[in-house]
Design a protein around this motif. Structure first.
Motif, PDB file in Angstrom:
ATOM      1  N   ILE A 339      31.070  79.792  25.578  1.00 16.11           N
ATOM      2  CA  ILE A 339      30.289  79.991  24.037  1.00 16.11           C
ATOM      3  C   ILE A 339      29.109  80.638  24.269  1.00 16.11           C
ATOM      4  CG2 ILE A 339      28.917  78.568  22.448  1.00 16.11           C
ATOM      5  CD1 ILE A 339      31.115  76.478  22.565  1.00 16.11           C
ATOM      6  N   PHE A 340      28.391  80.411  25.528  1.00 16.13           N
ATOM      7  CA  PHE A 340      27.279  81.394  25.908  1.00 16.13           C
ATOM      8  C   PHE A 340      27.535  82.686  25.898  1.00 16.13           C
ATOM      9  CE2 PHE A 340      24.439  83.725  28.518  1.00 16.13           C
ATOM     10  CZ  PHE A 340      23.225  83.299  28.366  1.00 16.13           C
ATOM     11  N   MET A 341      28.458  83.186  26.241  1.00 11.86           N
ATOM     12  CA  MET A 341      28.892  84.786  26.554  1.00 11.86           C
ATOM     13  C   MET A 341      29.466  85.091  25.217  1.00 11.86           C
ATOM     14  SD  MET A 341      28.070  85.399  29.570  1.00 11.86           S
ATOM     15  CE  MET A 341      28.374  87.215  29.252  1.00 11.86           C
ATOM     16  N   PHE A 342      29.887  84.389  24.338  1.00  8.37           N
ATOM     17  CA  PHE A 342      30.208  84.680  23.087  1.00  8.37           C
ATOM     18  C   PHE A 342      29.204  85.130  22.469  1.00  8.37           C
ATOM     19  CE2 PHE A 342      31.180  83.168  18.604  1.00  8.37           C
ATOM     20  CZ  PHE A 342      32.026  84.152  18.433  1.00  8.37           C
ATOM     21  N   ARG A 343      28.094  84.260  22.561  1.00 10.01           N
ATOM     22  CA  ARG A 343      26.874  84.280  21.391  1.00 10.01           C
ATOM     23  C   ARG A 343      25.996  85.602  21.890  1.00 10.01           C
ATOM     24  NH1 ARG A 343      24.726  78.661  19.174  1.00 10.01           N
ATOM     25  NH2 ARG A 343      24.170  80.331  17.383  1.00 10.01           N
ATOM     26  N   ALA A 344      26.026  85.764  23.232  1.00  8.35           N
ATOM     27  CA  ALA A 344      25.138  86.657  24.074  1.00  8.35           C
ATOM     28  C   ALA A 344      25.481  88.285  23.845  1.00  8.35           C
ATOM     29  CB  ALA A 344      25.087  86.343  25.504  1.00  8.35           C
ATOM     30  N   VAL A 345      26.615  88.383  23.268  1.00 12.89           N
ATOM     31  CA  VAL A 345      26.830  90.006  22.808  1.00 12.89           C
ATOM     32  C   VAL A 345      26.022  90.585  21.999  1.00 12.89           C
ATOM     33  CG1 VAL A 345      29.480  89.585  23.424  1.00 12.89           C
ATOM     34  CG2 VAL A 345      28.619  89.233  20.945  1.00 12.89           C
ATOM     35  N   PRO A 346      25.928  91.828  22.186  1.00 15.06           N
ATOM     36  CA  PRO A 346      24.766  92.310  21.102  1.00 15.06           C
ATOM     37  C   PRO A 346      25.128  92.764  19.814  1.00 15.06           C
ATOM     38  CG  PRO A 346      25.919  94.062  22.673  1.00 15.06           C
ATOM     39  CD  PRO A 346      26.252  92.951  23.142  1.00 15.06           C
ATOM     40  N   ARG A 347      23.995  92.925  19.098  1.00 11.64           N
ATOM     41  CA  ARG A 347      24.518  93.139  17.643  1.00 11.64           C
ATOM     42  C   ARG A 347      24.038  94.732  17.437  1.00 11.64           C
ATOM     43  NH1 ARG A 347      27.225  89.757  18.464  1.00 11.64           N
ATOM     44  NH2 ARG A 347      27.218  87.359  17.444  1.00 11.64           N
ATOM     45  N   PRO A 348      24.255  95.103  16.260  1.00  9.50           N
ATOM     46  CA  PRO A 348      23.773  96.673  15.996  1.00  9.50           C
ATOM     47  C   PRO A 348      22.285  96.622  15.786  1.00  9.50           C
ATOM     48  CG  PRO A 348      25.806  96.272  14.617  1.00  9.50           C
ATOM     49  CD  PRO A 348      25.314  94.929  15.375  1.00  9.50           C
ATOM     50  N   GLY A 349      21.565  95.656  15.138  1.00  4.77           N
ATOM     51  CA  GLY A 349      20.388  95.764  15.024  1.00  4.77           C
ATOM     52  C   GLY A 349      20.114  96.229  13.562  1.00  4.77           C
ATOM     53  N   ASP A 350      18.844  96.085  13.606  1.00  5.73           N
ATOM     54  CA  ASP A 350      18.426  96.385  11.739  1.00  5.73           C
ATOM     55  C   ASP A 350      18.798  97.997  11.312  1.00  5.73           C
ATOM     56  OD1 ASP A 350      17.096  94.197  11.081  1.00  5.73           O
ATOM     57  OD2 ASP A 350      15.623  94.585  12.425  1.00  5.73           O
ATOM     58  N   GLY A 351      19.183  98.847  12.341  1.00  5.28           N
ATOM     59  CA  GLY A 351      19.488 100.122  12.186  1.00  5.28           C
ATOM     60  C   GLY A 351      20.572 100.180  10.893  1.00  5.28           C
ATOM     61  N   ILE A 352      21.630  99.475  10.906  1.00  7.33           N
ATOM     62  CA  ILE A 352      22.768  99.404  10.251  1.00  7.33           C
ATOM     63  C   ILE A 352      22.261  98.896   8.703  1.00  7.33           C
ATOM     64  CG2 ILE A 352      23.435  97.161  10.877  1.00  7.33           C
ATOM     65  CD1 ILE A 352      25.794  99.959   9.739  1.00  7.33           C
ATOM     66  N   ILE A 353      21.377  98.028   8.839  1.00  5.09           N
ATOM     67  CA  ILE A 353      20.768  97.668   7.398  1.00  5.09           C
ATOM     68  C   ILE A 353      19.978  98.417   6.789  1.00  5.09           C
ATOM     69  CG2 ILE A 353      19.294  96.002   6.248  1.00  5.09           C
ATOM     70  CD1 ILE A 353      19.642  94.004   8.485  1.00  5.09           C
ATOM     71  N   TRP A 354      19.304  99.332   7.540  1.00  2.00           N
ATOM     72  CA  TRP A 354      18.626 100.439   6.975  1.00  2.00           C
ATOM     73  C   TRP A 354      19.374 101.838   6.326  1.00  2.00           C
ATOM     74  CZ3 TRP A 354      14.853 100.891  11.759  1.00  2.00           C
ATOM     75  CH2 TRP A 354      14.088  99.765  11.654  1.00  2.00           C
ATOM     76  N   PHE A 355      20.437 101.853   7.073  1.00  5.66           N
ATOM     77  CA  PHE A 355      21.508 102.746   6.814  1.00  5.66           C
ATOM     78  C   PHE A 355      22.272 102.377   5.474  1.00  5.66           C
ATOM     79  CE2 PHE A 355      26.170 104.315   6.717  1.00  5.66           C
ATOM     80  CZ  PHE A 355      25.771 105.439   6.918  1.00  5.66           C
TER      81      PHE A 355
END
Length: 551
Positions: A339-355
């Motif tokens: 579960i730790f590794m499943f939740r530790a993967v990165p996200r795109p960040g706020d850039g996709i929201i701004w786009f």
């Protein structure tokens, strides 16, 4: 015989499925479940200011995507303290409601700060910069929420009755079912809070595209003012729990039970949990490390705090695992790692929201509609998938979520590369960015909250009575520390693939930072590969080791 007869009387086919999914859940509902559900609902409702915060940062502050990802790291660290907090709840079991009041005060203070920042900007800026006020508010709220969440977990255990209306002990099998139902309803209440948030945001943001800056600021301030209802709801849950307990005790006394017999029915048998000082030593070390690194502006401060926090949490987990059998300990370690590794993967960040906002034209109201769709479908998905969660192992569920999480980033990649321009002519203009976003949400949302429910049910079944809250906090601390790891990896990717939105001077209108989304596409592709690949690799490694779990 009773259980077999009840099973035989249950309908089969589609009627049986509906009975198992919907009516059986309703049959297991108890009024004592309501107080912790109110605290969980308040936690979900705390997202009321999420969209406002996104647009406030975009319109008023000059914080980069990488900086915001780093800020999310700091905001996630209070959740790593949930383990000593959970142990504190076990120790002060009868007085745990006081912690809900403390958490409510921190959440309320966070909302008041933002309300004053928007309505009394000059006064607040005279004290310290607006960026600093925003950061303070941003960090106060999770501190309050983690305190309340630790108590809510304990309340969810206490809410499951140990005796029936006649004062007779409830059979073990029925008790297990009630614990599973309580945890499912807890997640249900949490998401219900986000449903209420989305509906309120849709109403509050109606016509906002035509508002001037002053009217928008007034709307933002009103939402922060309404958010003061969050601590009111959680405190009301504690008050209701006290009333229920008072009435139940007096009903048993009226039936002729003595004070001692009544206490045995309504108080935890092992009320006096023996304090383990290592939980508080570890918590103190965590705070000291965080303050020393943060205030000292040490280079790579976030990485140092994360490494130190992980070391402390692992040492505290070792203390707790010692009370389990070797088989239970191995299963817990293996499951926690997955579960730790499943939740530790990165996200795109706020850039996709701004786009989505700048290029695709998604406004506050449409983002609220997406949030509402997500929340409603998540509630439906949790109910529909409940039988699967009871029958499938946790590793199977996590593997499914990892694949789904990767696949469901594809629409965002398609939107970036202009899939709406390609498909619209083929469909008579039906397919556009908003349609694809809604379709993506409709598929994704039922899966997001599934992974933790089986783990919570495992704790409810297997944790020692005197350490229930501590065990809940163990998994929350460890898996939420994974979110800090996710924030770090998100920050690193945003430093490699730089995405910026246009920032203008409010006074002159001059562009101080130009918009640049040229690297967003490759960022989304990299995130997708990591989201799918890393969890599946870890699952394979764990399931081929001594930590293999079948639960």
């Amino acid at each position: 015989m009773t259980g077999s007869g009840a099973s035989a009387r249950r309908p089969h086919g589609i009627r049986g499925w509906i009975d198992a999914v919907v009516f059986d859940l309703a049959r297991q509902m108890r009024w004592t479940f309501l107080p912790p559900l109110m605290v969980y609902f308040a936690a979900g409702f705390s997202g009321l200011t999420g969209i406002v915060g996104t647009f406030f940062v975009k319109e008023y502050l000059d914080l980069s995507a990488a900086y915001l990802a780093g800020l999310a790291f700091w905001a996630g660290l209070p959740w790593a303290l949930k383990m000593p907090l959970g142990h504190l709840v076990d120790i002060m079991w009868r007085w745990k409601w006081l912690l809900v009041y403390l958490g409510a005060g921190l959440i309320g203070l966070s909302m008041i700060i933002m309300y004053l920042v928007i309505t009394q900007t000059a006064m607040m800026e005279a004290i310290m910069p607006i960026n600093a006020w925003y950061i303070t508010s941003f960090l106060l709220s999770p501190c309050g929420l983690v305190i309340q969440d630790a108590v809510a977990d304990a309340m969810s255990v206490e809410a499951v009755p140990r005796v029936d209306a006649a004062g007779e002990p409830i059979p073990e099998e029925q008790s297990r079912a009630l614990h599973v139902t309580m945890q499912t309803l807890g997640r249900f209440a949490l998401i219900s809070g986000t449903v209420a948030v989305a509906a309120m945001n849709i109403w509050m943001f109606r016509g906002i595209e035509a508002m001037d800056a002053s009217a928008k600021a007034e709307t933002y301030a009103t939402i922060y003012l309404l958010a003061l209802s969050i601590p009111v709801v959680s405190v009301s849950g504690v008050v209701l729990a006290g009333i229920q307990k008072y009435r139940a005790r007096h009903e048993m006394l009226r039936k002729g039970l003595s004070e001692a017999e009544t206490d045995a029915l309504f108080e935890r048998p092992d009320e006096d949990t023996k304090p383990n000082p290592w939980y508080f030593i570890g918590g103190g070390a965590f705070v000291a490390l965080t303050l020393a690194v943060g205030l000292g502006q040490v280079p790579y401060g976030q990485e140092i705090v994360f490494a130190g926090s992980m070391t402390i949490v692992l040492l505290l987990m070792r203390q707790l695992i010692a009370v389990l059998t070797p088989a239970q300990a191995r299963a817990l370690i293996g499951t926690a790692t997955i579960i730790f590794m499943f939740r530790a993967v990165p996200r795109p960040g706020d850039g996709i929201i701004w786009f989505n906002i700048d290029v695709l034209g998604f406004d506050q109201q449409f983002l609220s509609i997406l949030s509402l769709i997500t929340s409603v479908l998540t509630l439906v998905g949790m109910v529909v998938l409940r039988p699967m969660m009871a029958s499938r192992p946790i590793v199977w569920i996590v593997a499914m979520l990892a694949v789904a999480g990767g696949v469901l980033t594809l629409p965002n990649i398609g939107l970036y590369y202009g899939i709406q321009d390609i498909t619209a002519p083929l469909t008579g203009g039906v397919v556009d960015a908003r349609f694809i976003a809604i379709l993506d949400t409709a598929v994704e949302s039922p899966l997001g909250q599934v992974a933790m429910i089986p783990m919570l049910a495992w704790i409810a079944r297997n944790a020692p009575e005197s350490l229930k809250a501590t065990f809940f906090a163990v998994m929350a601390s460890f898996t939420n520390l994974a979110l800090s790891a996710s924030s770090l990896t998100t920050k690193y990717l945003n430093q490699i693939f730089i995405v910026t939105r246009e920032v203008t001077d409010p006074a002159t209108g001059a562009v101080s930072i130009p918009a640049d989304y040229s690297q967003l596409g490759i960022l989304l592709i990299v995130v997708t590969a990591i989201t799918v690949g890393v969890p599946l690799l870890v699952i394979w490694l764990v399931q081929h080791s001594r930590l293999r779990t079948e639960d």
